[in-house]
Design a protein around this motif. Sequence first.
Motif, PDB file in Angstrom:
ATOM      1  N   PRO A  61       0.825  -1.202   0.000  1.00  0.00           N
ATOM      2  CA  PRO A  61       0.000   0.000   0.000  1.00  0.00           C
ATOM      3  C   PRO A  61       0.857   1.249   0.000  1.00  0.00           C
ATOM      4  N   LEU A  62       0.218   2.341  -0.370  1.00  0.00           N
ATOM      5  CA  LEU A  62       0.915   3.622  -0.417  1.00  0.00           C
ATOM      6  C   LEU A  62       1.466   3.976   0.949  1.00  0.00           C
ATOM      7  N   LEU A  63       2.757   4.287   1.002  1.00  0.00           N
ATOM      8  CA  LEU A  63       3.378   4.694   2.258  1.00  0.00           C
ATOM      9  C   LEU A  63       3.382   6.207   2.352  1.00  0.00           C
ATOM     10  N   LEU A  64       3.075   6.672   3.543  1.00  0.00           N
ATOM     11  CA  LEU A  64       3.046   8.117   3.756  1.00  0.00           C
ATOM     12  C   LEU A  64       4.281   8.513   4.550  1.00  0.00           C
ATOM     13  N   PHE A  91      -3.908  16.816  -6.182  1.00  0.00           N
ATOM     14  CA  PHE A  91      -3.681  16.642  -7.618  1.00  0.00           C
ATOM     15  C   PHE A  91      -2.538  15.654  -7.863  1.00  0.00           C
ATOM     16  N   ALA A  92      -1.489  15.775  -7.053  1.00  0.00           N
ATOM     17  CA  ALA A  92      -0.328  14.890  -7.224  1.00  0.00           C
ATOM     18  C   ALA A  92      -0.686  13.445  -6.867  1.00  0.00           C
ATOM     19  N   PHE A  93      -1.375  13.248  -5.739  1.00  0.00           N
ATOM     20  CA  PHE A  93      -1.742  11.895  -5.313  1.00  0.00           C
ATOM     21  C   PHE A  93      -2.647  11.207  -6.341  1.00  0.00           C
ATOM     22  N   ASN A  95      -4.407   7.265 -10.076  1.00  0.00           N
ATOM     23  CA  ASN A  95      -5.450   6.956 -11.054  1.00  0.00           C
ATOM     24  C   ASN A  95      -5.085   5.831 -12.023  1.00  0.00           C
ATOM     25  N   PRO A  96      -3.874   5.850 -12.606  1.00  0.00           N
ATOM     26  CA  PRO A  96      -3.541   4.770 -13.554  1.00  0.00           C
ATOM     27  C   PRO A  96      -3.486   3.385 -12.899  1.00  0.00           C
ATOM     28  N   LEU A  97      -3.369   3.358 -11.559  1.00  0.00           N
ATOM     29  CA  LEU A  97      -3.232   2.074 -10.872  1.00  0.00           C
ATOM     30  C   LEU A  97      -4.569   1.439 -10.525  1.00  0.00           C
ATOM     31  N   VAL A  98      -5.662   2.231 -10.546  1.00  0.00           N
ATOM     32  CA  VAL A  98      -6.946   1.723 -10.059  1.00  0.00           C
ATOM     33  C   VAL A  98      -7.426   0.535 -10.895  1.00  0.00           C
ATOM     34  N   LYS A  99      -7.368   0.646 -12.224  1.00  0.00           N
ATOM     35  CA  LYS A  99      -7.809  -0.462 -13.073  1.00  0.00           C
ATOM     36  C   LYS A  99      -6.894  -1.670 -12.928  1.00  0.00           C
ATOM     37  N   LYS A 142      -5.961 -10.122  -8.619  1.00  0.00           N
ATOM     38  CA  LYS A 142      -6.866 -10.837  -7.712  1.00  0.00           C
ATOM     39  C   LYS A 142      -6.733 -10.339  -6.278  1.00  0.00           C
ATOM     40  N   ALA A 143      -5.494 -10.178  -5.832  1.00  0.00           N
ATOM     41  CA  ALA A 143      -5.277  -9.727  -4.449  1.00  0.00           C
ATOM     42  C   ALA A 143      -5.825  -8.322  -4.244  1.00  0.00           C
ATOM     43  N   PHE A 144      -5.503  -7.435  -5.167  1.00  0.00           N
ATOM     44  CA  PHE A 144      -5.968  -6.054  -5.042  1.00  0.00           C
ATOM     45  C   PHE A 144      -7.487  -5.970  -5.182  1.00  0.00           C
TER      46      PHE A 144
END
Length: 377
Positions: free
Chosen positions: A191-194, A290-292, A297-301, A307-309
């Motif tokens: 997952p995205l790390l902050l 806007f940056a996030f 966005n390109p990763l959502v599809k 399967k895991a996601f």
Amino acid sequence: MDEKQKLKEVAALFLKLGFIGFGGPAAHISMMRDEVVVKKKWLEEQHFLDLIGATNLIPGPNSTEMAIHIGHERAGWKGLVVAGVCFIVPAVLLTGIFAWLYKDYGQLPEIQPFLYGIKPAIIAIILGAIFPLAKKSIKTVRLAMIGIIVLLLSLLQFNEIALLFGAGFLALFWNSLTNKNSDTMGNTWSPLLLFPVSKMAVLAPTNFNLFLIFLKIGAILYGSGYVLFAFLDAELVTKGLLTRTELIDAIAVGQFTPGPVFSSVTFVGYQINGISGALISTLAIFLPSFAFVALLNPLVKKMRNSKAFAIFLDAVNVASIAIIVSICYELGQDTITDWRTILIALLSIVIVFYYKKINSAFVVLGGALFGYLLMLL
């Protein structure tokens, strides 16, 4: 349809939503679904749900980020910028006007009679939107159970982000127990790390310092306007840049103007450094969104195709709906307190569920007018 026409459509839609979007993120997302899924059919219901889930996993104002996502889906990178700007600008302009009046006259105009009727109407709008989303997202008994768990924990005031990520990981763990031959858990993903930015000392209320403060808040803040209140209190009030009364009034303005509550920082920036402070503060707090979204966005599809996601995202979607239901419950406790507000809420629910072609903006305006008239009794 060419790109220019699509950009015009995106601009027109989000300018409209920016002016009529009362009621906070849940209401804004409800209105967006009505426009882009039901009426315009720009997005499929499932993809809209996936965008909600993905948006909840990153910092920043959820409804603004949804607008940015939708703009990108409709008109590419230019649409991403146009949608976000058009959704934000109306709130910023209205908040700026209130900030100017406040600084010159020392108080806000009386708006309580109108808020009295708007809030019950907004609850009805949110319920009307999440009902079909809930039907779409609850695909299995397992997801229904996860949703119930998240709803109960949310009502007990557990952290929203912990619940969202927890729901996703619970779904993955549950799947690994019931499908031991599955390679779901073997898929590598993270997952995205902050990376929180360390606090910086503010020596003077310069625009550069304001930019750094609000950029940091925009990059790490999860949650509602009340969480924003806590951040602003720590960064500005405790350091003497703003009084607590000014901060409370700033949050109030963000709540009763349409659009994202983050427009409160426009009010704050104006009180500290006039027009330039308002512009710098507003730019800084929305820039990370806007940056996030541009990164996510390109990763959502791709997430949906993994399967895991997909398992993780389905659970996050259900958790998001459960949290919105919890928000509605809390709003109802604070808002629906007498026969007048009960009447407005019931009438609004009837309109939302049985007269679906009526634009939600008319429900909000009708609630405001009806509330004002009932307050005269």
